[in-house]
Design a protein around this motif. Structure first.
Motif, PDB file in Angstrom:
ATOM      1  N   UNK A 284       0.844  -1.189   0.000  1.00 25.81           N
ATOM      2  CA  UNK A 284       0.000   0.000   0.000  1.00 25.81           C
ATOM      3  C   UNK A 284       0.881   1.241   0.000  1.00 25.81           C
ATOM      4  N   UNK A 285       0.486   2.229  -0.788  1.00 28.52           N
ATOM      5  CA  UNK A 285       1.074   3.570  -0.725  1.00 28.52           C
ATOM      6  C   UNK A 285      -0.045   4.523  -0.360  1.00 28.52           C
ATOM      7  N   UNK A 286       0.134   5.250   0.715  1.00 25.21           N
ATOM      8  CA  UNK A 286      -0.913   6.160   1.171  1.00 25.21           C
ATOM      9  C   UNK A 286      -0.292   7.502   1.508  1.00 25.21           C
ATOM     10  N   UNK A 287      -0.821   8.551   0.867  1.00 24.83           N
ATOM     11  CA  UNK A 287      -0.269   9.868   1.145  1.00 24.83           C
ATOM     12  C   UNK A 287      -0.846  10.934   0.239  1.00 24.83           C
ATOM     13  N   UNK A 288      -0.180  12.052   0.220  1.00 22.32           N
ATOM     14  CA  UNK A 288      -0.629  13.215  -0.541  1.00 22.32           C
ATOM     15  C   UNK A 288      -0.127  13.112  -1.982  1.00 22.32           C
ATOM     16  N   UNK A 383      -4.788  11.296  -0.391  1.00 23.94           N
ATOM     17  CA  UNK A 383      -5.529  12.066   0.603  1.00 23.94           C
ATOM     18  C   UNK A 383      -5.128  13.537   0.502  1.00 23.94           C
ATOM     19  N   UNK A 384      -6.055  14.409   0.912  1.00 24.98           N
ATOM     20  CA  UNK A 384      -5.682  15.819   1.015  1.00 24.98           C
ATOM     21  C   UNK A 384      -4.973  16.067   2.340  1.00 24.98           C
ATOM     22  N   UNK A 385      -4.611  17.329   2.574  1.00 20.48           N
ATOM     23  CA  UNK A 385      -3.836  17.635   3.766  1.00 20.48           C
ATOM     24  C   UNK A 385      -4.599  17.389   5.066  1.00 20.48           C
ATOM     25  N   UNK A 386      -5.927  17.288   4.965  1.00 16.65           N
ATOM     26  CA  UNK A 386      -6.744  17.041   6.150  1.00 16.65           C
ATOM     27  C   UNK A 386      -7.023  15.562   6.348  1.00 16.65           C
ATOM     28  N   UNK A 387      -6.445  14.730   5.490  1.00 18.96           N
ATOM     29  CA  UNK A 387      -6.639  13.291   5.608  1.00 18.96           C
ATOM     30  C   UNK A 387      -7.880  12.770   4.929  1.00 18.96           C
ATOM     31  N   UNK A 388      -8.541  13.604   4.120  1.00 21.18           N
ATOM     32  CA  UNK A 388      -9.737  13.165   3.413  1.00 21.18           C
ATOM     33  C   UNK A 388      -9.350  12.404   2.140  1.00 21.18           C
ATOM     34  N   UNK A 389     -10.025  11.306   1.914  1.00 17.23           N
ATOM     35  CA  UNK A 389      -9.739  10.463   0.752  1.00 17.23           C
ATOM     36  C   UNK A 389     -10.164  11.203  -0.527  1.00 17.23           C
ATOM     37  N   UNK A 390      -9.296  11.196  -1.538  1.00 19.38           N
ATOM     38  CA  UNK A 390      -9.573  11.881  -2.785  1.00 19.38           C
ATOM     39  C   UNK A 390     -10.310  10.991  -3.778  1.00 19.38           C
TER      40      UNK A 390
END
Length: 392
Positions: A284-288, A383-390
């Motif tokens: 998994x890759x998770x980030x901005x 995710x955006x800077x607030x941690x919301x899934x894009x």
């Protein structure tokens, strides 16, 4: 001067720590070099009856040696074949090093096995989790420092009187206040308990360099993969951490903070899996997207000093998906990727924006997968800077 001392000076050049690094900062000695110096000084007293104020440590490059001052060396009992202790001050140069100023010590005694055995002294940790450079239950003394100390033993044995004992030694390596120092490091997270690690691959601390940081990422990757893990997550930063923990249900050691070193992390993964002769079902890759989308421009070190910002990637894919040319230009000229996100929201079609981000995720995943063929599947979540899934 005994023969073991003349050999390194004649065969190698001195590495002078007074010569500044290219960035104008002072280099230092690794804990591995300090421990090797302490072992050397202790053996000098044990085998040759010499109390020395300085020793030479051979560096792993086979080209240089390092002069290391000895704080003190003494016999811990009155027996001729007894226990000897030597202490060295850890000088990390101008590098922000948690062990800088610590006292690294070695307590050395003969044993009847004919082997060099390593023991964790007070303040040096013990490995409790797989995936490290040392086996579970072993002192946290990495392979290169061990090799340096074994070489020091071999050199000091040259010309020594061994009639009163075999050539085996117990090397107890410790660090004063190491238990407290280790709390400032990642050792507790890595399953190293009881103190610091004895580290170093070159024997020299390069001040403010990325080498130590990258080396630590390799350790975290190996720990995450250890034990037959079926999934791990790479996180460029804090964004995505909650997703890895709460949604994926991954334990902390399976979620690796890789900073800007995506390419290195993938290479470490491929190497570790190849060494184990196995595959990883899912990475998994998770980030901005400001970090992760850069790989679509062929950028694997995502630091801002090494690459352009990722708005051009977002704009290019938006154009391919049929967004109006004027909007595409706005996305390309946005100040940040976050600003590009906000501009997409203004279009009032969240489903279309989600589809765009999912497309970017899939493209990143495909690109990354090419670098880690030992991974069955790469899943990317942005995710955006607030941690919301894009994505959807």
């Amino acid at each position: 001067m005994c023969p073991s001392d003349a050999q390194p000076a004649h065969q190698r050049a001195e590495f002078d720590l007074d010569v500044l690094a290219p960035n104008g900062l002072r280099r230092g000695r690794t804990t591995g070099s300090c421990a090797t110096a302490a072992v050397t000084a202790a053996l000098r007293l044990l085998l040759h009856g010499e109390e020395v104020a300085e020793v030479e440590v051979l560096l792993p490059d086979s080209l240089h040696f390092l002069r290391v001052p000895i704080m003190r060396v003494f016999k811990m009992d009155a027996m001729a074949q007894g226990l000897v202790r030597a202490e060295v001050l850890k000088d990390g140069g101008d590098d922000p090093d948690s062990t800088h100023g610590a006292t690294i010590f070695a307590e050395v005694r003969r044993n009847a096995t004919g082997e060099v055995r390593f023991i964790a002294g007070a303040g040096v940790g013990t490995a409790t989790l797989p995936g490290l450079r040392v086996a579970v239950g072993e002192p946290a003394i990495n392979p290169v420092p061990r090799a340096m100390m074994r070489q020091a033993v071999a050199l000091q044995l040259y010309g020594a009187d061994l009639n009163s004992g075999a050539g085996g030694f117990d090397l107890t390596i410790g660090c004063e206040n190491g238990h407290q120092i280790a709390r400032k490091t990642f050792n507790p997270r890595l399953g190293i308990v009881g103190g610091i690690s004895i580290l170093g691959t070159s024997g020299i601390v390069e001040p403010m360099s990325l080498a130590t940081w990258i080396a630590s990422v390799e350790v975290y990757v190996r720990v995450a993969l250890a034990g037959g893990a079926d999934s791990v997550a790479f996180l460029p930063g804090k964004i995505g951490r909650d997703f890895a923990k709460d949604v994926l249900g991954l334990p902390e050691k399976r979620a690796v903070q890789i900073a800007n070193f995506l390419g290195d992390s993938l290479d470490f993964t491929q190497t570790a899996l190849a060494e184990e002769g196995r595959r990883l079902p899912v990475l998994w890759l998770a980030g901005h997207p400001g970090k992760l989308a850069k790989v679509l421009d062929g950028v694997w070190d995502t630091h801002s000093s090494k690459s352009n910002m990722a708005m051009g990637v977002v704009a290019r894919i938006a154009a391919e998906r049929g967004y109006p040319a004027a909007l595409v230009e706005e996305l390309a000229n946005a100040n940040t990727v976050e600003a590009a996100m906000e501009r997409l929201k203004m279009e009032g079609d969240p489903a279309r924006a989600q589809a765009l981000w999912m497309d970017i995720e899939q493209r990143i995943g495909a690109c990354v997968h090419g670098r880690v063929p030992a991974v069955d599947r790469v899943e990317v979540r942005l995710f955006d800077l607030h941690g919301n899934r894009l994505g959807a």
